[in-house]
Design a protein around this motif. Structure first.
Motif, PDB file in Angstrom:
ATOM      1  N   TRP A 242       0.825  -1.212   0.000  1.00 21.33           N
ATOM      2  CA  TRP A 242       0.000   0.000   0.000  1.00 21.33           C
ATOM      3  C   TRP A 242       0.856   1.259   0.000  1.00 21.33           C
ATOM      4  CZ3 TRP A 242      -4.830  -0.114  -1.378  1.00 21.33           C
ATOM      5  CH2 TRP A 242      -5.533  -1.316  -1.253  1.00 21.33           C
TER       6      TRP A 242
ATOM      7  N   THR B 298       1.838   1.586  -3.643  1.00 24.97           N
ATOM      8  CA  THR B 298       0.687   2.005  -4.442  1.00 24.97           C
ATOM      9  C   THR B 298       0.349   3.464  -4.207  1.00 24.97           C
ATOM     10  OG1 THR B 298      -0.205  -0.245  -4.384  1.00 24.97           O
ATOM     11  CG2 THR B 298      -1.739   1.525  -4.935  1.00 24.97           C
ATOM     12  N   LEU B 299       0.321   3.871  -2.947  1.00 22.11           N
ATOM     13  CA  LEU B 299      -0.016   5.263  -2.623  1.00 22.11           C
ATOM     14  C   LEU B 299       1.059   6.227  -3.119  1.00 22.11           C
ATOM     15  CD1 LEU B 299      -1.483   4.746   0.962  1.00 22.11           C
ATOM     16  CD2 LEU B 299      -2.718   5.664  -1.015  1.00 22.11           C
ATOM     17  N   TYR B 300       2.314   5.780  -3.100  1.00 25.96           N
ATOM     18  CA  TYR B 300       3.372   6.666  -3.590  1.00 25.96           C
ATOM     19  C   TYR B 300       3.239   6.880  -5.095  1.00 25.96           C
ATOM     20  CZ  TYR B 300       7.711   9.220  -3.007  1.00 25.96           C
ATOM     21  OH  TYR B 300       8.637  10.234  -2.940  1.00 25.96           O
TER      22      TYR B 300
ATOM     23  N   LEU C 100       0.472   6.590  -6.847  1.00 26.44           N
ATOM     24  CA  LEU C 100      -0.733   7.396  -7.044  1.00 26.44           C
ATOM     25  C   LEU C 100      -0.451   8.869  -6.764  1.00 26.44           C
ATOM     26  CD1 LEU C 100      -3.772   7.812  -7.489  1.00 26.44           C
ATOM     27  CD2 LEU C 100      -4.133   7.183  -5.084  1.00 26.44           C
ATOM     28  N   SER C 101       0.228   9.154  -5.657  1.00 29.29           N
ATOM     29  CA  SER C 101       0.554  10.542  -5.309  1.00 29.29           C
ATOM     30  C   SER C 101       1.458  11.165  -6.364  1.00 29.29           C
ATOM     31  CB  SER C 101       1.232  10.592  -3.933  1.00 29.29           C
ATOM     32  OG  SER C 101       0.379  10.095  -2.925  1.00 29.29           O
TER      33      SER C 101
ATOM     34  N   LEU D 178      -4.961  14.943  -4.343  1.00 23.24           N
ATOM     35  CA  LEU D 178      -3.617  14.661  -3.842  1.00 23.24           C
ATOM     36  C   LEU D 178      -3.563  14.690  -2.323  1.00 23.24           C
ATOM     37  CD1 LEU D 178      -0.597  14.193  -4.392  1.00 23.24           C
ATOM     38  CD2 LEU D 178      -0.322  16.685  -4.570  1.00 23.24           C
TER      39      LEU D 178
ATOM     40  N   SER E  36      -4.499  11.394  -0.607  1.00 20.45           N
ATOM     41  CA  SER E  36      -3.507  10.391  -0.993  1.00 20.45           C
ATOM     42  C   SER E  36      -2.232  10.567  -0.176  1.00 20.45           C
ATOM     43  CB  SER E  36      -3.207  10.498  -2.485  1.00 20.45           C
ATOM     44  OG  SER E  36      -2.226   9.568  -2.875  1.00 20.45           O
TER      45      SER E  36
ATOM     46  N   LEU F  75      -0.612   8.149   2.711  1.00 22.27           N
ATOM     47  CA  LEU F  75       0.786   7.751   2.575  1.00 22.27           C
ATOM     48  C   LEU F  75       1.544   8.003   3.869  1.00 22.27           C
ATOM     49  CD1 LEU F  75       3.079   6.761   0.676  1.00 22.27           C
ATOM     50  CD2 LEU F  75       3.454   9.167   0.069  1.00 22.27           C
TER      51      LEU F  75
END
Length: 374
Positions: free
Chosen positions: A155, A158-160, A162-163, A184, A187, A191
């Motif tokens: 996660w 994934t979050l990095y 996405l951000s 942002l 997200s 993170l």
């Protein structure tokens, strides 16, 4: 072109299926070992997955729990909402995180091409997507971090990503800036709740990018580098004990944490690089060693067994060749690609301070490696 698209979709489904089969197989093997499906008994004791599982069960039962991140809280409520107290539920939850990682990575590849001035043939886009899927399939540490136990790491990756996508749309795109800014914020919040220094790394990367954008056109890059090193030397010498906001940790705290694993608690894959020196010059030389070790390690002199030798051949050598390729192509790297690479290298710069263990490096560095591979 239809054949290329069909090949891409086939490989994508194969990657999804391979990770699903692997996490399911490990679950049943771990159940038979008496681990409730949390992890395999490969290294003797428990791992972080056991801690998360214990705290999640406490949260689901409404009992006091020790939470080091938002992850136990999320999976605890996942158990409570579904009413299924099984590790497999958490494994499927993490598997969804992996699917999202693939989707976001493929979308980031498309963004690279969309910002090009010339029209790019679809076959090149599909080639790039196929290459990243194959890279994820054979990235051994990524497979272990996603499937071996119920780690939170997938996660964070994934979050990095996405951000990074949302920040790119905010910085490089002209439309819907306010919407991307609003998206942002949650997200980045998530993170930071998963891993505090992940948020710090992201913010530092953005600061460094705009600093590079402001001063990168100077004709004296070596002088700029010397100035940056000198500024950090002042910080190292005079402000080592200053606790940074949000993470409430100083450079001294990070070095003390590192030193714990250079003593009796040392593991078999330590690099044995001591950064705790009063003289900044000695610290800087050892830090460069630690940086390269965390980015590429194990280096040849770090190999002490079969496991480190295996990582050297399947990860270190391929990434060395990839970085060598990028260095040769540095003159044609676009601004957006340069922005993504800054995120990767800043991430390594932070873990190089506190981590001296090759095994831990293979678990922490996928954020950087994934961005480099993309």
């Amino acid at each position: 072109m239809r054949q290329k698209k069909f090949l891409f979709l086939t490989i994508q489904q194969f990657v999804f299926l391979a990770y699903f089969i692997l996490t399911t197989a490990i679950f049943f093997i771990a159940v038979n070992q008496g681990n409730e499906g949390v992890t395999l008994k490969l290294f003797g004791g428990g791992d972080d997955g056991f801690f998360y599982w214990t705290q999640a069960k406490n949260i689901a039962a409404g009992q006091p729990a020790r939470s080091t991140s938002i992850y136990p809280l999320i999976i605890g409520y996942l158990i409570k909402i579904t009413g299924i107290e099984s590790v497999y539920v958490i494994r499927i939850f993490n598997y969804i995180g992996f699917i999202l990682l693939i989707i976001f990575s493929l979308h980031l590849i498309e963004m690279f091409f969309k910002l090009e001035d010339e029209k790019i043939a679809l076959k090149y886009i599909y080639n790039a997507k196929i290459l990243i899927l194959i890279s994820f399939l054979f990235y051994a540490s990524l497979q272990m971090n996603v499937n071996l136990s119920i780690y939170r790491d997938v996660w964070i990756y994934t979050l990095y990503v996405l951000s990074t996508i949302l920040s790119i749309k905010l910085i490089f795109y002209k439309k819907n800036k306010f919407l991307h800014f609003i998206l942002l914020l949650p997200s980045l919040w998530l993170l930071g709740e998963f891993r505090g220094y992940a948020l710090i790394s992201f913010v530092l990367s953005i600061i460094l990018y705009f600093s590079y954008k402001r001063f990168g056109k100077l004709k004296r890059p070596i002088l700029t580098f010397i100035i940056l090193v000198a500024l950090f030397g002042i910080y190292y010498t005079l402000f080592m004990n200053y606790r940074l906001p949000y993470i409430n940790m100083s450079l001294r705290d990070a070095l003390n944490y590192r030193n714990i694993f250079l003593g009796p608690a040392a593991g078999g894959s330590q690099m044995w690089i001591n950064l705790d020196h009063s003289f900044f010059g000695r610290f800087f030389i050892n830090y460069l060693h630690s940086y390269i070790g965390n980015l590429l390690g194990p280096l040849p002199w770090h190999i002490r067994g079969i496991s480190t030798l295996f990582v050297f051949f399947v990860e270190t050598i391929p990434m060395f060749l990839i970085l060598r390729f990028l260095w040769k192509k540095r003159t044609i790297i676009t601004k957006m690609q340069r922005y993504v690479l800054i995120h990767a290298f800043v991430w390594i710069s932070l873990i190089a301070v506190s981590n001296d263990n090759i095994g831990t490096a293979t678990r922490l560095r996928p954020v950087a490696w994934i961005l480099i591979l993309i």
